[in-house]
Design a protein around this motif. Structure first.
Motif, short mmCIF file in Angstrom:
data_model
loop_
_atom_site.label_atom_id
_atom_site.label_comp_id
_atom_site.label_asym_id
_atom_site.label_seq_id
_atom_site.Cartn_x
_atom_site.Cartn_y
_atom_site.Cartn_z
N THR A 90 20.75 -0.70 -65.95
CA THR A 90 21.01 0.17 -64.79
C THR A 90 19.83 0.34 -63.84
O THR A 90 20.01 0.60 -62.67
N MET A 91 18.60 0.23 -64.35
CA MET A 91 17.43 0.53 -63.51
C MET A 91 17.07 -0.67 -62.64
O MET A 91 17.13 -1.81 -63.10
N ILE A 151 20.44 -12.74 -62.14
CA ILE A 151 21.27 -11.61 -61.67
C ILE A 151 20.37 -10.64 -60.91
O ILE A 151 19.36 -10.19 -61.45
N GLU A 154 21.13 -5.44 -57.65
CA GLU A 154 22.43 -4.96 -57.17
C GLU A 154 23.56 -5.43 -58.08
O GLU A 154 24.42 -4.64 -58.48
N GLN A 155 23.55 -6.73 -58.40
CA GLN A 155 24.59 -7.27 -59.29
C GLN A 155 24.52 -6.63 -60.67
O GLN A 155 25.55 -6.33 -61.28
N LYS A 157 23.61 -3.68 -61.55
CA LYS A 157 24.21 -2.34 -61.56
C LYS A 157 25.73 -2.42 -61.73
O LYS A 157 26.32 -1.68 -62.51
N SER A 158 26.35 -3.35 -60.98
CA SER A 158 27.80 -3.51 -61.08
C SER A 158 28.19 -4.08 -62.44
O SER A 158 29.18 -3.67 -63.05
N LEU A 159 27.39 -5.04 -62.91
CA LEU A 159 27.67 -5.66 -64.21
C LEU A 159 27.63 -4.61 -65.31
O LEU A 159 28.44 -4.64 -66.25
N HIS A 160 26.72 -3.66 -65.18
CA HIS A 160 26.61 -2.63 -66.20
C HIS A 160 27.86 -1.74 -66.20
O HIS A 160 28.34 -1.33 -67.26
#
Lengths: 254, 254
Positions: A90-91, A151, A154-155, A157-160
């Motif tokens: 996330t970070m 990755i 930005e990607q 964060k979405s992947l998480h």
């Protein structure tokens, strides 16, 4: 050979330590952990340090601590211009202190203390500031896994978020299935082949193609019977919301 | 040898036909289907009948039609005092017409037309009126699968709800994960190892032990970031509800 330091003693740190200690291409130099009792037993005691000021340089310094501690730990590192990565889903990469070169080394898997994970199949998501650092991190990642992806923050964060849906929330649905079995004196093991098949099906079919059940069939008779039988309000709400969402998606496709 | 008739041409009927045609211990006598075009190609045309009045007796007559058609089909059978079973997860055994001996033969698995299923691992849930009929049905079930369970109509209804949660709803969460990946140019395959591990984990851990993620950690910072990023209202509602449910369960345990 790549030299590595690890900071942390949580699930990810433990799995990384165990794997690096068995690696032919990685030398684990030092591990810094506030709670050294939690470290794996195969880690030689001479590698454990309890004062971060004693941490020396390595090709890669991996910060595998909780999200909220990454920034502070990276500030306290006793060196500059070194390559420092965190393992968080996330970070952003930028949360690492500016005095060192930054990167992310995010293994996308669910780690539990009592279940070994075969790292070869764990996708590792990488991000760096420079191409030369990417090559170092890529080499480190391929020493553990066959699946390495570039990755962006930005990607990631979405992947998480996607991972929360397909792992954490899925496991909670298993929990609800287990609750229903226990309440009705049915062994939970009876559901395991269905769970396995549901997971392996989407290696061959898209999730839309693989969708079965009363919601996608618009089988209101069964849906209503199920809602009547569910006593627990939260379970009833989850059943209703997921049924509506399946039907909404199906209507979009038409 | 056990002789069997099958009524139906849907997913379950097709899988049963294919398996019985390859069986050493079961003789598939006749298949009645309104839509005989949907029947598997390995079924010899001489076994297909298109008028239910021509159906002859067999040790077990399996009605593998949609839930709403079971009652009518069982009424129209041209014989009495025979052993007739349905394959539904939701319908009670009693929905079969009284003129024949009743039973249930419910394979608990998700069947898709384009994905073969190894029947050996499919749990088959049986219910009968008499012990002698149970023995016949048990023999038939063990000819297909190693996992055979005695499950009452009441239990079966609950088991079906549990199956909706751990299969149909889980697949929908995979769909949401897929949506998020597509929107962010991330290959969905990156999530497959996580999905596999999440499913196989609960063969060793209870779902409560296996629970990970921001909800169970009470990581409100991450939860709020995720909710901010989710644009779709339904996905946001699902995220909120499942997070609350995970936290409610965790508080119950304390």
């Amino acid at each position: 050979m790549i030299t590595v330091n690890i900071i942390g003693s949580g699930n990810i740190a433990q799995h990384l330590i165990t794997n690096f200690e068995n690696s032919d291409t990685v030398i684990l130099k030092k591990v810094y952990a506030r709670n050294s009792n939690a470290l794996p037993s195969n880690l030689h005691i001479s590698k454990i340090i309890t004062d971060i000021a004693h941490l020396t340089q390595a090709d890669v310094c991996i910060i595998a601590v909780s999200d909220s501690a990454i920034q502070e730990v990276s500030e306290n590192l006793p060196f500059t211009n070194q390559f420092v990565v965190h393992t968080s889903g996330t970070m952003p990469m930028q949360c690492i202190n500016d005095k060192n070169r930054k990167g992310v080394f995010y293994p996308l898997q669910t780690f539990s203390k009592n279940k070994e994970v075969d790292f070869k199949t764990v996708p590792i998501c990488l991000e760096t500031e420079s191409e030369s650092d990417y090559k170092i991190l890529e080499k480190l990642a391929f020493s553990l896994s066959e699946k390495v992806y570039s990755i962006s923050s930005e990607q990631r964060k979405s992947l998480h978020i996607a991972a929360v849906f397909v792992c954490n929330f899925v496991n909670h649905l298993y929990k609800i299935g287990n609750d229903i079995c226990v309440e009705n004196n049915i062994p939970f093991e009876i559901l395991l082949p269905l769970i396995e098949e549901t997971a392996s099906k989407i290696e061959y079919l898209t999730p839309s193609e693989a969708q079965t059940g009363p919601a996608i069939r618009n089988d209101n008779n069964t849906i209503n019977k199920h809602l009547e039988m569910l006593n627990d309000i939260t379970k009833k709400e989850i059943y209703t919301l997921l049924t509506q969402s399946i039907q909404k998606d199906a209507n979009k496709k038409l």
